[in-house]
Write an enzyme that holds these catalytic residues in place. Structure first.
Site, PDB file in Angstrom:
ATOM      1  CG  ASP A 118       0.673  -3.311   4.960  1.00  0.00           C
ATOM      2  OD1 ASP A 118       0.048  -3.187   3.895  1.00  0.00           O
ATOM      3  OD2 ASP A 118       0.464  -4.245   5.771  1.00  0.00           O
ATOM      4  CG  HIS A 161       4.038  -7.310  11.634  1.00  0.00           C
ATOM      5  ND1 HIS A 161       3.028  -8.130  11.203  1.00  0.00           N
ATOM      6  CD2 HIS A 161       3.660  -6.045  11.298  1.00  0.00           C
ATOM      7  CE1 HIS A 161       2.081  -7.411  10.625  1.00  0.00           C
ATOM      8  NE2 HIS A 161       2.445  -6.135  10.673  1.00  0.00           N
ATOM      9  CD  GLN A 228       3.866  -5.245   7.374  1.00  0.00           C
ATOM     10  OE1 GLN A 228       3.677  -6.196   6.624  1.00  0.00           O
ATOM     11  NE2 GLN A 228       2.910  -4.401   7.704  1.00  0.00           N
ATOM     12  NE  ARG A 258      -8.907  -4.536  12.477  1.00  0.00           N
ATOM     13  CZ  ARG A 258      -7.840  -4.891  11.749  1.00  0.00           C
ATOM     14  NH1 ARG A 258      -6.633  -4.565  12.163  1.00  0.00           N
ATOM     15  NH2 ARG A 258      -7.988  -5.563  10.625  1.00  0.00           N
ATOM     16  CG  ASP A 260      -3.267  -6.249  12.102  1.00  0.00           C
ATOM     17  OD1 ASP A 260      -4.201  -6.150  11.287  1.00  0.00           O
ATOM     18  OD2 ASP A 260      -2.088  -6.479  11.771  1.00  0.00           O
ATOM     19  CD  GLU A 302      -6.946  -8.591  10.428  1.00  0.00           C
ATOM     20  OE1 GLU A 302      -6.998  -8.407   9.198  1.00  0.00           O
ATOM     21  OE2 GLU A 302      -5.893  -8.910  11.008  1.00  0.00           O
ATOM     22  CG  HIS A 369      -8.710  -1.352   6.211  1.00  0.00           C
ATOM     23  ND1 HIS A 369      -9.429  -2.175   7.049  1.00  0.00           N
ATOM     24  CD2 HIS A 369      -7.451  -1.860   6.185  1.00  0.00           C
ATOM     25  CE1 HIS A 369      -8.646  -3.126   7.504  1.00  0.00           C
ATOM     26  NE2 HIS A 369      -7.440  -2.969   7.000  1.00  0.00           N
ATOM     27  NE  ARG A 494      -4.292  -3.470   0.592  1.00  0.00           N
ATOM     28  CZ  ARG A 494      -3.494  -3.941   1.541  1.00  0.00           C
ATOM     29  NH1 ARG A 494      -3.984  -4.728   2.493  1.00  0.00           N
ATOM     30  NH2 ARG A 494      -2.199  -3.633   1.550  1.00  0.00           N
TER      31      ARG A 494
END
Length: 612
Positions: A118, A161, A228, A258, A260, A302, A369, A494
């Protein structure tokens, strides 16, 4: 550990000990053993922290507002796309200085399975770098060099995770009871089915449901993707061990952690498992721990949700949580304005931000991203005759070039035919029309698209907080369609904007006649002007300004003795804006002084007018 260092740690811990223990016990009960273990970790990682990092700690501890400076400019990049590996980034370090960048967000680079990563957000080992990118020693060398250049480093900490290939997950699959307690394991569907009643799905089309059944029949919670596995933060071992991983990365020279997917980290049956109060307790504890062990390290949350859900992650003045958050709503509203040429929603968003305390620091960006999700204020849009589903359809049609007259070139992500919803992918340059103009060899269209690109960056630089450029945007990099041929990437659009940095085309940044050169030079000038004028500091007062034009956004900023009027034309036609009275100002981009009551903005033009 020297006596002075011991006293330094003890002083910091003494100031925060009572609150830290209270928060810990509120989550985990009177678990003295677990809390003592946590305190031991803090002492251990303080002792192991390098002297150069401790020196940075002490400087920033004396100036806690250092990150609110108008001189910080960020860039986010994938190491492999940018320079192959960490050693390659070290060789390209001069490029950051040339670009005026002093904050680098290195996208996920910790070890993760190639087939199920991912994009690096399925971490198999928090203490190892992905082998093809290098080693932890390489990362330490890079962060040390960055610090010597005055560059801060950011890294993702995937805390919700782990990969199903993490050592804990492997042990859990083998039946290890303690390892299984780190996750959410069930031997039947009764309880998972109860969760599903209240927990929304993140990826209903590509990864439906919030649970995955393993080959042995066990069921595990997997909010994002089946590979995950969600961590159970109700288990103090998880919090302690993940905090240790955080401190390990901080001691590797990471300045900004960061966090997440932070809103998801606490799960409770009968709730949406989002933004629960316990999440804020955990983030507050992490803040206290960093302030004690490594006070130069910042937490970036985030939180990709509506504004009412985002702001609480700053915490309060007395009990702050994240130092910085993403300004995701403004990003989405900006692209909405590009498509509609109507600045009203963006004006409303600016007004909302202006009401927030000035100590809140947002990271501002045009692209990142990830995809663009249309998290707009649909209640307000409905009042202006724009229904959610038709409006989203228009935006997506516009940005994939399907709408008549559109020059944008993007692709949809996670399209849901039933809900008639989708997100959007594409680079800034391609969404602005540069790709279409280059393909059509239309010089006039190219000039207009470049002006739009530069205007959008100027708007980003006008916002309070830290502007962050997505690597490649500084040279107008276009969509990379090669991902369609990659078996590991072709199902994730993406990667359209996650292409390799084109160093050959980037050489054109030195050619002022090329579009790459025009964009690069314009962004450098914007950075220099921003850094030289205190009116751009995060603490400045600002407010939207009524311009009399539906296409022109106006923002007024004030700090100290400086007053700035910023105007941005979001359409392909010239606009004349009345100032209401004669205004004496300096055009910061040209250096020219004016005294006039009207400003004429060319198509996709802008002005930074500093009052004299």
């Amino acid at each position: 550990m020297s006596e002075n260092c011991t006293n330094e740690l003890e002083k910091r811990l003494k100031e925060r000990y009572d609150e830290l223990k209270w928060l810990y016990c509120e989550l985990y009960g009177d678990d003295g053993q677990g809390f003592d273990y946590l305190c031991g970790l803090m002492k251990k990682y303080y002792a192991e922290r390098g002297e150069s990092l401790k020196a940075i700690d002490r400087v920033r501890e004396k100036n806690p507002d250092w990150y609110r400076s108008n001189g910080i400019v960020g860039m986010m990049l994938y190491v492999d796309n940018f320079a192959g590996n960490l050693k390659g980034v070290i060789k390209k370090i001069d490029y950051f200085t040339e670009s005026g960048v002093n904050y680098i967000h290195f996208m996920p680079l910790l070890e993760s399975p190639k087939e199920h990563s991912d994009g690096g957000y399925a971490v198999a080992d928090f203490r190892k770098v992905q082998p093809e990118l290098g080693t932890m020693d390489d990362l330490r060398k890079l962060t040390d060099l960055c610090h010597k250049r005055g560059i801060s480093c950011c890294l993702d900490f995937v805390m919700n995770h782990t990969s199903d290939e993490h050592a804990w997950a492997k042990a859990a699959r083998e039946g290890d009871v303690q390892a299984k307690s780190r996750y959410f394991f069930f031997d039947g569907w009764d309880i998972p089915s109860e969760y599903e009643r209240t927990v929304p799905q993140v990826f209903p089309t590509t990864a439906p449901g919030n649970f995955t059944q393993l080959p042995n029949g066990d069921i595990v919670m997997t909010t994002f993707y089946p590979y995950q596995w969600d961590l159970n933060y109700a288990n103090p071992m998880v919090f302690n061990d993940m905090t240790e991983n955080l401190l390990y990365l901080a001691n590797a020279g990471i300045d900004v952690i960061r966090l997440d997917a932070v809103p998801y980290i606490w799960k409770e049956l009968g709730t949406p498992c989002r933004n629960l109060p316990q999440v804020h307790n955990i983030v507050r504890m992490m803040r206290i721990i960093c302030e004690t062990v490594c006070p130069s390290v910042l937490l970036l949350g985030e939180v990709v949700m509506e504004p009412s859900k985002v702001v609480p992650y700053f915490g309060t003045t007395e009990k702050p949580e994240c130092h910085m958050l993403y300004n995701v709503t403004t990003m989405a509203s900006t692209w909405n304005t590009v498509a509609t040429r109507d600045v009203r929603l963006l004006t409303r968003q600016t007004d909302k931000l202006a009401e927030l305390p000035k100590n809140y620091v947002f990271l501002n960006y045009l692209r990142c991203h990830d995809d663009i999700g249309w998290g707009l204020d649909y209640d307000w849009l409905k009042e202006h005759y724009m229904e959610q589903i038709p409006h989203k359809r228009y935006l997506n049609d516009y940005f994939i070039g399907k709408y008549p007259g559109s020059v944008s070139r993007g692709e949809l992500y996670n399209e849901d035919q039933i809900l008639q919803d989708a997100r959007l992918c594409g680079t800034t340059a391609s969404l602005c029309g540069i790709e279409a103009a280059v393909y059509d060899e239309d010089e006039s269209a190219l000039n207009l698209a470049v002006d739009a690109d530069i205007m959008l960056h100027a708007y980003m630089f006008t916002q309070s907080g830290i502007p962050v450029i997505y690597s490649g945007d500084e040279v107008g990099q276009l969509n990379d369609y090669r991902y369609h041929a990659d078996i590991n990437k072709k199902f994730d659009s993406r990667y359209l904007h996650r292409g390799k940095f084109n160093w050959k085309l980037a050489e054109k940044r030195k050619d002022p006649a090329s579009y790459q050169g025009r964009i690069f030079a314009a962004l450098r000038k914007l950075e220099e002007i921003r850094g030289a004028n205190e009116v751009f500091v995060a603490q400045a007062e600002f407010s939207p300004v009524e311009t009399g034009s539906a296409n022109v956004l106006g923002i007024f900023r004030r700090y100290g003795k400086q007053n700035l009027l910023a105007l941005f034309n979001f359409c392909e036609e010239e606009r004349s804006i009345s100032l209401g009275q004669k205004l004496t100002y300096t055009d910061l981009m040209t250096g020219e002084k004016h005294r006039e009551d009207t400003v004429v903005l060319p198509p996709y033009g802008f002005i930074w007018a500093l009052e004299s």
